[in-house]
Scaffold this motif. Structure first.
Motif: not given
Length: 191
Positions: A140-146, A168-173, A175-178
């Motif tokens: 789905a489109p990535t619209i997830v904010q921090a 999800v792993a890509q987003n965690l690194v 966008v979320q800064g993991v």
């Protein structure tokens, strides 16, 4: 003197799962771990424990179910206070080899108290990054904010981080800064 139990103990926390992909994953993971002789305590929404499909899958001598009442109409602070009071009573003195918290619950950090010395705190994120429920290679489109700071704190404090798919792993690194390594485990209901 009786021999010490070598059975691995696992506490699974997924109170917001109410019938979707995360619920199916948590139920299947609990079942598989219990069949492998792990002692599993699963904390789920009351509707999941009583569900005609999910409830019977949790009936196993190696699975203990703690079902949380449907307090979701209450203000968040009151609901959390009631849930935590119940969990403190139900889990009094219990400590686990692994505490696995699913999703983006702000209370996950609180669950670290149930990890025994030498145990591991695991955060399993299912939904950020936009993976669809049917295929991990469609997004789905990535619209997830921090995430809010409470959830980012969970990610940084976890001993192990698991993502539901590579996106999800890509987003965690990104966008979320993991910064710690992330393992990818596809939703079990798809295997």
């Amino acid at each position: 003197m009786p021999a010490k139990s070598t059975k691995i103990s696992i506490l699974m926390h997924s109170p917001f799962a109410q019938g979707g992909g995360e619920t199916a994953h948590v139920i299947e993971l609990s079942r598989l771990l219990a069949e492998s002789a792990a002692a599993v305590t699963v904390v789920v929404h009351q509707g999941v424990a009583e569900h005609s499909e999910y409830g019977p899958q949790l009936r196993n001598p190696n699975i203990r179910v703690i079902s949380l009442p449907d307090y979701y109409s209450l203000p968040a602070s009151l609901r959390i206070l009631l849930f935590r009071g119940r969990l403190l009573r139900e889990l009094r003195g219990d400590r686990f080899d692994y505490v696995v918290c699913h999703g983006t619950g702000g209370s996950h950090y609180w669950f670290r108290r149930f990890v025994k010395l030498g145990g591991r705190f695991v955060w399993h994120e299912h939904s950020s990054g936009g993976c669809t429920a049917t295929r991990t290679d469609e997004f789905a489109p990535t619209i997830v904010q921090a995430y809010p700071w409470k959830i980012r704190r969970v990610a940084q404090s976890a001993d192990i981080v698991i993502a539901g798919c590579q996106r999800v792993a890509q987003n965690l690194v990104e966008v979320q800064g993991v910064t710690k390594p992330i393992q990818v485990l596809p939703p079990l209901q798809k295997l």
